[in-house]
Design an enzyme around this catalytic site. Structure first.
Site, mmCIF file in Angstrom:
data_model
loop_
_atom_site.group_PDB
_atom_site.id
_atom_site.type_symbol
_atom_site.label_atom_id
_atom_site.label_comp_id
_atom_site.label_asym_id
_atom_site.label_seq_id
_atom_site.Cartn_x
_atom_site.Cartn_y
_atom_site.Cartn_z
ATOM 1 N N ARG A 1 0.810 -1.221 0.000
ATOM 2 C CA ARG A 1 0.000 0.000 0.000
ATOM 3 C C ARG A 1 0.849 1.281 0.000
ATOM 4 N NH1 ARG A 1 -3.379 -3.347 -0.991
ATOM 5 N NH2 ARG A 1 -5.424 -3.585 -0.022
ATOM 6 N N SER B 1 -11.895 -0.055 2.166
ATOM 7 C CA SER B 1 -11.191 -0.238 3.436
ATOM 8 C C SER B 1 -10.624 1.085 3.943
ATOM 9 C CB SER B 1 -10.055 -1.255 3.277
ATOM 10 O OG SER B 1 -10.564 -2.519 2.917
ATOM 11 N N GLU C 1 -5.700 3.963 5.230
ATOM 12 C CA GLU C 1 -5.409 3.951 3.791
ATOM 13 C C GLU C 1 -5.842 5.266 3.159
ATOM 14 O OE1 GLU C 1 -6.341 0.870 1.042
ATOM 15 O OE2 GLU C 1 -6.355 -0.677 2.596
#
Length: 349
Positions: free
Chosen positions: A162, A232, A327
């Protein structure tokens, strides 16, 4: 260029009703540079948005929002592989569909990921056992300070879980304008992810994997047009061998995988153990089907969403000693805010 009214409600998938000084859609690099330079000289802040699928606006933005709509897909065929050059304003899921229709297989596990192509290398998007890093050959960026275009190879992009160089040294005054990918012609299905285990490796087709993953994602993630969300909210945490081993002793059922000698735990499982699924604050709620997703159930404010995110952060941290990392990009009135300045171990008590 197209200039929109200053409401950002329909340009972020949370559906937060905030405003910007101006919202401008650009369709070529000259427009991008002109808008940036004009406002840079006046010290007006700016942010680049693609699909707005990974941002939380906390306040009205006192700057320019530039909507990236750079379009174009070029495909070059070689004996053993395909080379793709894709402009950053293309929709990612539409690109996956396009390649499959063209008989170019490999991206099917990345189906239905929201957002534009330009966001893909920033996050090193990954899903169902496949990450962009596997296919990325290069990323083209423009340096807005001198209008020079730079091509960064896969290695120079420093892809991590990520993360990438575009979250660090190439974060400010650089804009991703294109993505280059190499996709082998020899296709092998990737069925390593648990939800794909029942598919037959020897007979499954790319179309079946694509359709199956779309079905899974539609079942897990609500349509943002109905319930605003960014998918998410937090990353699955990577923790040290020492802490991971201790957690396994205390919680033998905790799902995990080993990655680079570290434990990668399921953030959703951690949240579920805190009994937070369905938790409501104002117009926001932790989604009943997936606890990593915070939804705008009914005219939620950014404060509602942030309160729930902080609740998750605090509960998981105090129960497991794991402090989750968001995120989502958090945008304040003057630009992006480092989550560490908001998510503090002592903030939510």
């Amino acid at each position: 260029m197209i200039i929109y009214k200053n409401s950002l409600k329909y340009f972020n998938t949370f559906g937060i009703d905030v405003t910007a000084l101006e919202i401008i859609k650009i369709e070529n690099i000259n427009e991008l540079y002109y808008i940036w330079k004009k406002n840079h000289l006046k010290s007006v802040p700016y942010i680049i948005l693609g699909g707005g699928s990974n941002v939380l606006f906390l306040d009205n933005f006192k700057g320019i929002v530039i909507l990236n709509r750079l379009k174009g897909i070029n495909i070059n065929e070689h004996k053993n592989y395909w080379n793709l050059h894709v402009c950053s304003g293309e929709n990612w899921h539409q690109l996956v569909k396009y390649t499959i229709k063209k008989g170019i297989f490999g991206l099917e596990n990345l189906a239905l990921i929201p957002g534009c192509v330009g966001s893909a290398p920033i996050q090193n998007i990954s899903a169902y056992g496949v990450s962009l890093k596997k296919f990325c050959k290069y990323v083209d960026v423009i340096n807005l300070l001198n209008k020079k275009i730079i091509r960064l190879s896969n290695i120079k992009c420093n892809f991590q879980y990520r993360s990438s160089i575009f979250k660090h040294s190439y974060r400010n005054n650089y804009v991703i304008i294109a993505l280059g990918m190499t996709i082998p012609k020899k296709w092998k299905p990737n069925l390593n992810y648990k939800d794909l285990n029942y598919l037959n490796f020897n007979t499954v087709t790319p179309y079946e994997i694509f359709n199956h993953i779309c079905k899974i994602r539609k079942n897990k993630i609500p349509n943002p047009k109905i319930y605003g969300n960014v998918g998410s909210f937090f990353k699955n945490p990577l923790v040290s061998n020492k802490l991971g081993t201790q957690l396994l002793k205390n919680f033998p059922n905790i799902p995990y995988i080993m990655k680079n000698n570290a434990f990668k735990f399921s953030a959703a499982w951690l949240i579920d153990q805190c009994n937070l699924k369905g938790y409501i604050k104002g117009g926001a709620m932790i989604y009943s089907k997936h606890s990593l997703i915070i939804i705008n159930k009914f005219k939620a404010t950014s404060n509602d969403i942030l309160y729930i995110a902080m609740k998750i952060y605090y509960c998981v941290g105090n129960k497991f000693g794991i402090w989750l990392e968001p995120e989502v990009r958090i945008i304040g009135s003057l630009g992006e805010i480092n989550p560490s300045s908001i998510f503090s171990h002592n903030y939510f008590k």
